[in-house]
Design a protein around this motif. Structure first.
Motif, PDB file in Angstrom:
ATOM      1  N   ASN A  98       0.790  -1.114   0.199  1.00 49.18           N
ATOM      2  CA  ASN A  98       0.072   0.072  -0.004  1.00 49.18           C
ATOM      3  C   ASN A  98       0.921   1.316   0.247  1.00 49.18           C
ATOM      4  OD1 ASN A  98      -1.577   2.262   0.746  1.00 49.18           O
ATOM      5  ND2 ASN A  98      -2.963   1.145   2.091  1.00 49.18           N
ATOM      6  N   GLY A  99       0.954   1.877  -1.206  1.00 50.82           N
ATOM      7  CA  GLY A  99       1.572   2.944  -1.138  1.00 50.82           C
ATOM      8  C   GLY A  99       1.402   4.234  -0.223  1.00 50.82           C
ATOM      9  N   SER A 100       0.442   4.373   0.252  1.00 49.46           N
ATOM     10  CA  SER A 100       0.019   5.393   1.314  1.00 49.46           C
ATOM     11  C   SER A 100       0.757   5.023   2.517  1.00 49.46           C
ATOM     12  CB  SER A 100      -1.315   5.497   1.426  1.00 49.46           C
ATOM     13  OG  SER A 100      -2.045   4.450   1.915  1.00 49.46           O
ATOM     14  N   ARG A 101       1.271   3.672   2.849  1.00 46.11           N
ATOM     15  CA  ARG A 101       1.868   3.566   4.194  1.00 46.11           C
ATOM     16  C   ARG A 101       3.196   3.272   3.798  1.00 46.11           C
ATOM     17  NH1 ARG A 101      -2.294  -0.528   7.539  1.00 46.11           N
ATOM     18  NH2 ARG A 101      -4.145   0.984   7.350  1.00 46.11           N
ATOM     19  N   MET A 102       3.847   3.599   2.946  1.00 50.12           N
ATOM     20  CA  MET A 102       5.236   3.498   2.576  1.00 50.12           C
ATOM     21  C   MET A 102       5.702   4.907   2.600  1.00 50.12           C
ATOM     22  SD  MET A 102       7.981   2.085   2.122  1.00 50.12           S
ATOM     23  CE  MET A 102       9.528   2.495   1.337  1.00 50.12           C
ATOM     24  N   MET A 103       6.506   5.472   3.501  1.00 47.90           N
ATOM     25  CA  MET A 103       6.964   6.820   3.767  1.00 47.90           C
ATOM     26  C   MET A 103       8.526   6.768   3.443  1.00 47.90           C
ATOM     27  SD  MET A 103       4.699   8.322   4.858  1.00 47.90           S
ATOM     28  CE  MET A 103       5.097   9.845   5.093  1.00 47.90           C
ATOM     29  N   VAL A 135      17.953   9.244   1.984  1.00 45.25           N
ATOM     30  CA  VAL A 135      16.695   8.988   2.628  1.00 45.25           C
ATOM     31  C   VAL A 135      16.659   7.807   3.618  1.00 45.25           C
ATOM     32  CG1 VAL A 135      15.610   9.855   0.083  1.00 45.25           C
ATOM     33  CG2 VAL A 135      16.292   7.311   0.691  1.00 45.25           C
ATOM     34  N   ILE A 136      15.442   7.929   4.208  1.00 44.54           N
ATOM     35  CA  ILE A 136      14.968   6.700   4.984  1.00 44.54           C
ATOM     36  C   ILE A 136      13.763   6.225   4.466  1.00 44.54           C
ATOM     37  CG2 ILE A 136      14.218   5.811   7.162  1.00 44.54           C
ATOM     38  CD1 ILE A 136      15.856   8.647   8.439  1.00 44.54           C
ATOM     39  N   TYR A 137      13.666   5.130   4.065  1.00 40.19           N
ATOM     40  CA  TYR A 137      12.728   4.282   3.604  1.00 40.19           C
ATOM     41  C   TYR A 137      12.134   3.795   4.809  1.00 40.19           C
ATOM     42  CZ  TYR A 137      14.834   4.676  -1.133  1.00 40.19           C
ATOM     43  OH  TYR A 137      15.645   5.126  -2.026  1.00 40.19           O
ATOM     44  N   GLN A 138      10.566   3.679   5.040  1.00 43.14           N
ATOM     45  CA  GLN A 138      10.120   3.230   6.186  1.00 43.14           C
ATOM     46  C   GLN A 138       8.674   2.624   5.640  1.00 43.14           C
ATOM     47  OE1 GLN A 138       8.877   5.871   9.204  1.00 43.14           O
ATOM     48  NE2 GLN A 138       8.915   4.047  10.797  1.00 43.14           N
ATOM     49  N   TRP A 139       8.401   1.393   5.765  1.00 45.80           N
ATOM     50  CA  TRP A 139       7.178   0.617   5.672  1.00 45.80           C
ATOM     51  C   TRP A 139       6.314   0.558   6.929  1.00 45.80           C
ATOM     52  CZ3 TRP A 139       3.223  -0.584   3.032  1.00 45.80           C
ATOM     53  CH2 TRP A 139       2.433  -1.806   3.493  1.00 45.80           C
ATOM     54  N   CYS A 140       5.144   1.045   6.798  1.00 47.38           N
ATOM     55  CA  CYS A 140       4.297   1.456   7.943  1.00 47.38           C
ATOM     56  C   CYS A 140       3.198   0.618   7.821  1.00 47.38           C
ATOM     57  CB  CYS A 140       3.885   2.944   8.272  1.00 47.38           C
ATOM     58  SG  CYS A 140       5.320   4.052   8.052  1.00 47.38           S
ATOM     59  N   PRO A 141       3.300  -0.767   7.857  1.00 47.45           N
ATOM     60  CA  PRO A 141       2.122  -1.755   7.535  1.00 47.45           C
ATOM     61  C   PRO A 141       0.666  -1.473   8.578  1.00 47.45           C
ATOM     62  CG  PRO A 141       3.741  -2.713   9.045  1.00 47.45           C
ATOM     63  CD  PRO A 141       4.322  -1.552   8.456  1.00 47.45           C
ATOM     64  N   ASP A 142       1.048  -0.759   9.814  1.00 44.92           N
ATOM     65  CA  ASP A 142      -0.135  -0.731  10.762  1.00 44.92           C
ATOM     66  C   ASP A 142      -0.414   0.842  10.625  1.00 44.92           C
ATOM     67  OD1 ASP A 142      -0.126  -3.220  11.546  1.00 44.92           O
ATOM     68  OD2 ASP A 142       1.650  -2.709  13.048  1.00 44.92           O
ATOM     69  N   GLY A 143       0.002   1.575   9.305  1.00 48.68           N
ATOM     70  CA  GLY A 143      -0.288   2.992   9.320  1.00 48.68           C
ATOM     71  C   GLY A 143       0.930   3.692   9.794  1.00 48.68           C
ATOM     72  N   VAL A 144       0.787   4.884   9.274  1.00 44.27           N
ATOM     73  CA  VAL A 144       1.875   5.996   9.484  1.00 44.27           C
ATOM     74  C   VAL A 144       1.946   6.396  11.002  1.00 44.27           C
ATOM     75  CG1 VAL A 144       2.854   8.270   8.654  1.00 44.27           C
ATOM     76  CG2 VAL A 144       1.966   6.639   7.162  1.00 44.27           C
ATOM     77  N   ILE A 145       0.513   6.686  11.462  1.00 44.29           N
ATOM     78  CA  ILE A 145       0.525   7.110  12.916  1.00 44.29           C
ATOM     79  C   ILE A 145       1.257   5.850  13.900  1.00 44.29           C
ATOM     80  CG2 ILE A 145      -0.932   7.849  14.634  1.00 44.29           C
ATOM     81  CD1 ILE A 145      -2.629   9.196  12.650  1.00 44.29           C
ATOM     82  N   ALA A 146       1.071   4.772  13.681  1.00 39.75           N
ATOM     83  CA  ALA A 146       1.470   3.745  14.276  1.00 39.75           C
ATOM     84  C   ALA A 146       2.948   3.448  14.490  1.00 39.75           C
ATOM     85  CB  ALA A 146       0.620   2.484  14.282  1.00 39.75           C
ATOM     86  N   ALA A 147       3.472   3.787  13.365  1.00 43.30           N
ATOM     87  CA  ALA A 147       5.065   3.560  13.025  1.00 43.30           C
ATOM     88  C   ALA A 147       5.523   4.444  13.789  1.00 43.30           C
ATOM     89  CB  ALA A 147       5.345   4.058  11.560  1.00 43.30           C
ATOM     90  N   PRO A 148       7.168   3.864  14.125  1.00 40.79           N
ATOM     91  CA  PRO A 148       8.010   4.632  15.063  1.00 40.79           C
ATOM     92  C   PRO A 148       8.610   5.885  14.256  1.00 40.79           C
ATOM     93  CG  PRO A 148       8.560   2.371  15.119  1.00 40.79           C
ATOM     94  CD  PRO A 148       7.529   2.465  14.100  1.00 40.79           C
ATOM     95  N   PRO A 149       8.618   6.830  14.891  1.00 40.77           N
ATOM     96  CA  PRO A 149       9.397   8.221  14.227  1.00 40.77           C
ATOM     97  C   PRO A 149      10.670   8.141  13.990  1.00 40.77           C
ATOM     98  CG  PRO A 149       8.871   8.629  16.592  1.00 40.77           C
ATOM     99  CD  PRO A 149       8.679   7.236  16.405  1.00 40.77           C
ATOM    100  N   VAL A 150      11.298   7.719  12.662  1.00 40.58           N
ATOM    101  CA  VAL A 150      12.623   7.445  12.388  1.00 40.58           C
ATOM    102  C   VAL A 150      13.273   8.743  11.882  1.00 40.58           C
ATOM    103  CG1 VAL A 150      11.930   4.978  11.874  1.00 40.58           C
ATOM    104  CG2 VAL A 150      11.968   6.718  10.125  1.00 40.58           C
ATOM    105  N   GLY A 151      12.459   9.751  11.384  1.00 42.69           N
ATOM    106  CA  GLY A 151      13.207  10.866  11.066  1.00 42.69           C
ATOM    107  C   GLY A 151      14.225  11.567  12.042  1.00 42.69           C
ATOM    108  N   PHE A 152      14.981  12.599  11.596  1.00 43.97           N
ATOM    109  CA  PHE A 152      15.926  13.380  12.417  1.00 43.97           C
ATOM    110  C   PHE A 152      15.243  14.581  13.198  1.00 43.97           C
ATOM    111  CE2 PHE A 152      18.882  10.677  10.321  1.00 43.97           C
ATOM    112  CZ  PHE A 152      20.036  10.683  10.879  1.00 43.97           C
TER     113      PHE A 152
END
Length: 176
Positions: A98-103, A135-152
């Protein structure tokens, strides 16, 4: 003349830092860019400009936004080749459903070894985050809000980070 993509950080989220895309197009045209096009309402702009360092274009855009709109907005500018390399280099392409859950967290400048030792984005989400060039690629299978914040976090690190979902990134490549 080369094509570029500007990614403005943190605009049009809630009521803060509101920028109409028509105003952004007008602003970019007024500072000398041509073939300006925006995508969505989240600060994505494609433009043609002089062959210069993308960081110089970002500084020029940031200064124009402060001067004309009174907003302090960070901006990351990518060349067309940079954007294509980000798309082609996705190490998680075979797991994304799901492209909307891949950041894609775009970083400027790329973090060096010392910064990565102090803030390791992969350690924050080892199963779903991968580091690419800038870049940091982050797959968020449970949604973006549930994903750990990996950005700087910008308050601690001299890095501008702005994130877009995979659908937006691939659409920007198509629009080039």
């Amino acid at each position: 003349m080369p094509r570029y993509v500007a990614l403005l950080r943190g605009i049009n989220l809630g009521k803060a830092k509101r920028v109409a895309m028509a105003d952004l197009r007008e602003l970019l045209g007024a500072v000398g860019y041509t073939d300006v096009r925006t995508h969505l309402n989240s600060g994505n702009a494609l433009f043609t400009g002089d062959d210069a360092d993308p960081a110089d274009h970002a500084a020029r855009i940031e200064a124009a936004i402060i001067e004309r709109l009174g907003l302090d907005v960070r901006c990351v500018v990518l060349t067309a080749d940079d954007l294509r390399a980000i798309i082609d280099g996705n190490p998680l392409a075979d797991v994304v459903t799901n492209g909307s859950r891949m950041m894609v967290h775009v970083l400027e400048p790329a973090p060096g070894p010392a910064l990565l030792a102090e803030h390791d984005p992969i350690a924050l989400d080892p199963e779903n985050a991968r580091l690419g060039e800038r870049v940091i690629y982050q797959w968020c299978p449970d949604g973006v809000i549930a994903a750990p914040p990996v950005g700087f976090p910008e308050k601690r690190f001299p890095i501008t980070a702005t994130a877009r979902n995979w659908n937006t990134m691939t659409r920007l490549v198509e629009l080039l």
